[in-house]
Design a protein around this motif. Structure first.
Motif, PDB file in Angstrom:
ATOM      1  N   ASP A 110       0.865  -1.175   0.000  1.00  0.00           N
ATOM      2  CA  ASP A 110       0.000   0.000   0.000  1.00  0.00           C
ATOM      3  C   ASP A 110       0.902   1.225   0.000  1.00  0.00           C
ATOM      4  OD1 ASP A 110      -1.707   2.111   0.409  1.00  0.00           O
ATOM      5  OD2 ASP A 110      -2.743   1.250   2.127  1.00  0.00           O
ATOM      6  N   ASN A 112       0.461   4.278   0.451  1.00  0.00           N
ATOM      7  CA  ASN A 112       0.237   5.284   1.489  1.00  0.00           C
ATOM      8  C   ASN A 112       0.650   4.818   2.876  1.00  0.00           C
ATOM      9  OD1 ASN A 112      -0.916   7.395  -0.133  1.00  0.00           O
ATOM     10  ND2 ASN A 112      -2.729   6.102  -0.341  1.00  0.00           N
ATOM     11  N   ARG A 113       1.062   3.558   3.010  1.00  0.00           N
ATOM     12  CA  ARG A 113       1.490   3.040   4.309  1.00  0.00           C
ATOM     13  C   ARG A 113       2.935   2.551   4.286  1.00  0.00           C
ATOM     14  NH1 ARG A 113      -0.896  -1.546   5.827  1.00  0.00           N
ATOM     15  NH2 ARG A 113      -0.327  -1.127   8.000  1.00  0.00           N
ATOM     16  N   GLU A 382      -1.638  -1.498  -8.580  1.00  0.00           N
ATOM     17  CA  GLU A 382      -2.877  -1.768  -7.859  1.00  0.00           C
ATOM     18  C   GLU A 382      -3.690  -0.501  -7.610  1.00  0.00           C
ATOM     19  OE1 GLU A 382      -1.813  -3.957  -4.368  1.00  0.00           O
ATOM     20  OE2 GLU A 382      -1.259  -5.757  -5.500  1.00  0.00           O
ATOM     21  N   GLN A 384      -2.789   2.627  -7.716  1.00  0.00           N
ATOM     22  CA  GLN A 384      -2.070   3.788  -7.197  1.00  0.00           C
ATOM     23  C   GLN A 384      -0.998   4.196  -8.198  1.00  0.00           C
ATOM     24  OE1 GLN A 384      -0.764   2.169  -3.367  1.00  0.00           O
ATOM     25  NE2 GLN A 384      -2.413   3.272  -2.328  1.00  0.00           N
ATOM     26  N   CYS A 397      -3.721   8.938  -5.726  1.00  0.00           N
ATOM     27  CA  CYS A 397      -4.835   7.990  -5.637  1.00  0.00           C
ATOM     28  C   CYS A 397      -6.137   8.650  -6.057  1.00  0.00           C
ATOM     29  CB  CYS A 397      -4.970   7.452  -4.199  1.00  0.00           C
ATOM     30  SG  CYS A 397      -3.536   6.553  -3.586  1.00  0.00           S
ATOM     31  N   ASP A 423       5.696  -7.016  -3.301  1.00  0.00           N
ATOM     32  CA  ASP A 423       5.187  -6.235  -2.169  1.00  0.00           C
ATOM     33  C   ASP A 423       6.230  -5.283  -1.597  1.00  0.00           C
ATOM     34  OD1 ASP A 423       2.523  -7.011  -2.083  1.00  0.00           O
ATOM     35  OD2 ASP A 423       2.965  -8.820  -0.963  1.00  0.00           O
ATOM     36  N   THR A 440       5.373  -2.218   3.398  1.00  0.00           N
ATOM     37  CA  THR A 440       4.173  -1.912   4.166  1.00  0.00           C
ATOM     38  C   THR A 440       4.203  -2.709   5.466  1.00  0.00           C
ATOM     39  OG1 THR A 440       2.924  -1.595   2.123  1.00  0.00           O
ATOM     40  CG2 THR A 440       1.658  -1.933   4.134  1.00  0.00           C
TER      41      THR A 440
END
Length: 446
Positions: A110, A112-113, A382, A384, A397, A423, A440
């Protein structure tokens, strides 16, 4: 008291462990433990009382087994300070639990994380060409004429040395093989493209270009692969081998070639991207490699350019909008481009030769570039959108691609390339040949 029939006992290096088949089922069918059970996760041998007292002896490290067994029980990974991580990963590989360890160390990607995990220093400062994330969480880094390959715990395999032939691009065919494109070495006929083993460096195929039934020496550039085992590369030869070559990654044989048309540029392409939905290849040749920018979509089924755009003939006043990178967004029927100020621009794939709709709401930097700029790069993962500029990466996003976060790790200078896969996000810095690893965090324990 009768012993439950699903209880299993192991003697690992002299220490006895007891667990249940329910716990071991968390390891998965393809693990070491999966081989001990049938399809219903019942021990393959007769499961009577006398058998329940039997032990499976495993001549491995008991301390690591304890950590891995606890991982199967709880989903949490706790590594005591007396156990080197490398030793634990080796044991996890033996039991077929590496994926479990990886998922416990970091969660699903992710943007943003993301959190900075580590920085890895290269062998020599500067001259980084490209970084590519591998499917298993490792990566490879092109540095001059050498490609450095790392596994997911960032241990390096023997480097691939191309004998002073500059590497232009690298890519992963699968978890075990990488492809490398390189400049032709005049007078020797070397160069082109090859497929190598990531762990041994063995050359498995050398891909060749045939023109008029003759093998030609060529320089290979940007790379891409498709889900049906094709490899694409931009090509430049000394005869008429300018365009996009296609090879079968299983046999290594050339199966197609798309020759560039007059007034267009394919052989100098900076970026190739295969689009599964439309069965087309995005080809982008960008400033400053060429004085003008050329972006096209190629359909190899009927050798046709089905979409194209160029800034050739554009007025001088739009020079600040020079395109530095491009990426196709199939779900949005659009191509996203970025300029040197990190303005995002969008073009409609349903309109051939349309104009760029620039959006300045995403601008992260104003002013002039440094003396040795690193032009921005784009990536889509994914849903983004990611764009690098200077020493940071911006994340966008939503339907309007709003800026939602920034990733910055300034050690090493400006970011010259970044890649997402396994990932993880890898960012290669230009000045000190340092690359950062972003992950993440795993989800909290419920």
């Amino acid at each position: 008291m009768k012993i439950p029939k699903d209880r299993v006992r192991f003697n690992v290096g002299g220490r006895v462990f007891e667990t249940t088949s329910t716990t071991l089922a968390n390891a998965g069918r393809n693990s070491f433990f999966g081989a001990l059970f049938n399809e219903n996760w019942t021990l393959k041998q007769p499961n009577n009382d006398s058998f329940s007292h039997c032990e499976f002896f495993i001549d491995r490290n008991p301390d690591c087994f304890s950590v891995l067994l606890d991982l199967l029980r709880t989903g949490d990974l706790n590594i005591p300070p007396n156990i080197p991580e490398r030793q634990l990963y080796r044991e996890a590989s033996f039991y077929g639990l590496l994926d479990h360890v990886r998922s416990a160390k970091w969660g699903q990607f992710d943007g943003n994380r993301l959190r900075h995990s580590r920085s890895v220093t290269g062998q020599a400062p500067g001259d980084g060409t490209a970084i590519r994330a591998g499917p298993d969480g490792g990566c490879c880094v092109a540095h001059g004429s050498v490609v450095h390959v790392y596994d997911w715990i960032m241990e390096e395999y023997p480097p691939l040395n191309l004998d002073y032939q500059r590497v232009n691009d690298v890519g992963w065919v699968d978890g075990e093989s990488i492809i490398i494109s390189a400049c032709e070495k005049l007078g020797r006929g070397d160069g082109g493209m090859g497929l190598f083993s990531k762990s041994t460096g063995e050359l498995r195929y050398k891909f060749q270009v045939c023109h008029e039934n003759q093998v030609k020496s060529f320089t290979a550039g940007a790379l891409s692969t498709s889900s049906d085992y094709k490899i694409f590369s931009s090509c430049k030869g000394r005869s008429n081998e300018y365009g996009i070559g296609v090879w079968d990654q299983v046999t290594g044989k050339q199966i197609d070639f798309f020759y560039e048309s007059p007034g267009w540029s394919l052989g100098d392409a900076d970026k190739l991207q295969w689009l599964n939905g439309s069965n087309c290849l995005l080809v982008a040749t960008l400033f400053p490699r060429k004085d003008n920018c050329y972006i096209s979509m190629l359909d190899f089924r009927d050798k046709r350019m089905v979409w194209s755009w160029s800034d050739f003939g554009a007025p001088i006043t739009v020079d600040e909008k020079r395109v530095r990178d491009a990426i196709a967004m199939e779900d949005n029927n659009a191509i996203c481009v970025v300029n040197e100020y990190e303005d995002l621009g969008f073009m409609d794939l349903r309109m051939n030769g349309g104009s760029v709709r620039w959006s300045s709401r995403s601008r992260m930097m104003k002013g002039k570039l440094s003396d040795e700029p690193c032009y921005p790069k784009l990536a889509l993962h994914e849903g983004q959108l990611f764009s690098s500029m200077d020493d940071c990466i911006s994340v966008f996003c939503g339907p309007d691609w709003v800026l939602t976060s920034r990733l910055r790790q300034s050690y090493g200078g400006s970011i010259c390339d970044f890649s997402i896969g396994g990932d993880r996000l890898f960012a290669l810095h230009s000045e000190e040949n340092v690359f950062d690893v972003w992950e993440t965090p795993p989800p909290p324990i419920s």
